[in-house]
Design a protein around this motif. Structure first.
Motif, PDB file in Angstrom:
ATOM      1  N   ARG A   1     -82.339  40.442  64.865  1.00 13.34           N
ATOM      2  CA  ARG A   1     -81.532  41.387  64.087  1.00 13.34           C
ATOM      3  C   ARG A   1     -80.760  40.725  62.949  1.00 13.34           C
ATOM      4  NH1 ARG A   1     -78.869  45.031  68.993  1.00 13.34           N
ATOM      5  NH2 ARG A   1     -80.846  45.528  70.030  1.00 13.34           N
TER       6      ARG A   1
ATOM      7  N   ARG B   1     -83.588  40.765  55.791  1.00 13.95           N
ATOM      8  CA  ARG B   1     -82.733  41.195  54.689  1.00 13.95           C
ATOM      9  C   ARG B   1     -83.294  40.751  53.346  1.00 13.95           C
ATOM     10  NH1 ARG B   1     -76.907  39.095  55.735  1.00 13.95           N
ATOM     11  NH2 ARG B   1     -76.603  40.211  53.749  1.00 13.95           N
TER      12      ARG B   1
ATOM     13  N   THR C   1     -84.329  46.474  57.446  1.00 11.01           N
ATOM     14  CA  THR C   1     -83.216  46.483  58.387  1.00 11.01           C
ATOM     15  C   THR C   1     -83.750  46.257  59.791  1.00 11.01           C
ATOM     16  OG1 THR C   1     -83.336  48.886  58.737  1.00 11.01           O
ATOM     17  CG2 THR C   1     -81.938  48.096  56.924  1.00 11.01           C
ATOM     18  N   SER C   2     -82.864  45.840  60.682  1.00 10.68           N
ATOM     19  CA  SER C   2     -83.299  45.597  62.059  1.00 10.68           C
ATOM     20  C   SER C   2     -83.755  46.891  62.730  1.00 10.68           C
ATOM     21  CB  SER C   2     -82.156  44.959  62.859  1.00 10.68           C
ATOM     22  OG  SER C   2     -81.013  45.805  62.866  1.00 10.68           O
TER      23      SER C   2
END
Length: 276
Positions: free
Chosen positions: A115, A121, A126-127
């Motif tokens: 994450r 990024r 996004t995670s």
């Protein structure tokens, strides 16, 4: 690993650049077509152009790798026994190479669930949106490893070598370790299907932790050379889990709680650290 380190520097420079732009009151937003959704559905979710490019390149890698493995192996067929028929040797080669392709999937398996990764990024993911790729990679790798396992069972059956199923070779491939790894893999795979995960989430959650045993017996089966191929993803994932564990030790002060008419519980926490 190099991409992860460079990603940290890149994100730091981007943050500094945005701060300078805000200080100059520069509110011009540059359009980024790579982040524009190109497909939206309940099955695949929202897929941007960046994600579509990576998915396309990944499947191209799998197809090219399998074709390359088979081209080389068929040109230099290894006969397991003297006088073995060519089609049996080719069948064994295909079964073996399917395991190689599954290993490629495992090399990418842990990146989507890291994450705090700078890599996600850096490419604009996004995670939360990356979880689906972990799911897809898990399904593909387990399918390939299952075909790899069934293929060798069939091969040993047609060549009268069923004793190989209980072979634990210290210097070569341990078939028993591969069997044990697949048992853990099948347990994780079966409980991850939506029909089971949504009805028995705790079963899915705790069964997923069997990946630790899966990795151990997987290593004993394939050896260190193929383990190094998936080690970067595992290493970054373990670092991320450790940092999240430290973060979870911080206490948060509950400000208020209420039950909304729709049946949802609303909890408000203080941003400032406080004692319970």
């Amino acid at each position: 690993m190099l991409m992860s380190v460079l990603g940290c520097f890149y994100l730091h420079l981007e943050t500094t650049k945005k701060k300078i732009a805000r200080g100059l009151n520069n509110s011009i937003q540059r359009p980024n077509f790579l982040k524009k959704p190109v497909h939206i559905s309940s099955t695949f979710g929202i897929i941007t152009m960046t994600e579509l490019l990576f998915v396309t390149m990944f499947f191209a890698l799998l197809i090219w790798s399998l074709a390359n493995y088979l081209y080389i192996s068929f040109g230099h067929l290894h006969m397991d026994r003297e006088g073995e028929k060519i089609w049996k040797a080719k069948f064994r080669s295909v079964s073996l190479r399917l395991g190689y392709i599954g290993n490629i999937c495992w090399a990418f398996l842990f990146f989507p669930v890291t994450r705090g990764s700078s890599i996600l990024r850096m490419i604009g993911l996004t995670s939360e949106s990356s979880i689906k790729y972990h799911i897809w990679l898990g399904h593909i790798s387990n399918l390939l490893f299952t075909l790899h396992t069934i293929g060798f069972i069939v091969y040993w059956g047609i060549t009268n070598q069923m004793s190989q199923m209980v072979d634990w070779d210290i210097t070569y491939v341990s078939n028993v370790a591969g069997w044990i790894a697949m048992l853990f893999g099948w347990a994780i795979w079966v409980t991850s299907f939506p029909s089971i995960r949504r009805k028995a989430f705790e079963l899915f959650f705790y069964t997923h932790h069997l990946y630790l045993f899966y990795i151990v017996f997987y290593m004993l089966h394939v050896g260190g050379s193929y383990l190094f191929m998936i080690l970067p993803g595992i290493f970054l994932f373990l670092i991320d889990r450790y940092l999240r564990f430290l973060q979870s030790q911080k206490r948060a002060r509950l400000v208020s709680a209420r039950l909304l008419p729709c049946g949802v519980v609303e909890l408000n926490f203080s941003k400032c650290l406080g004692k319970n």
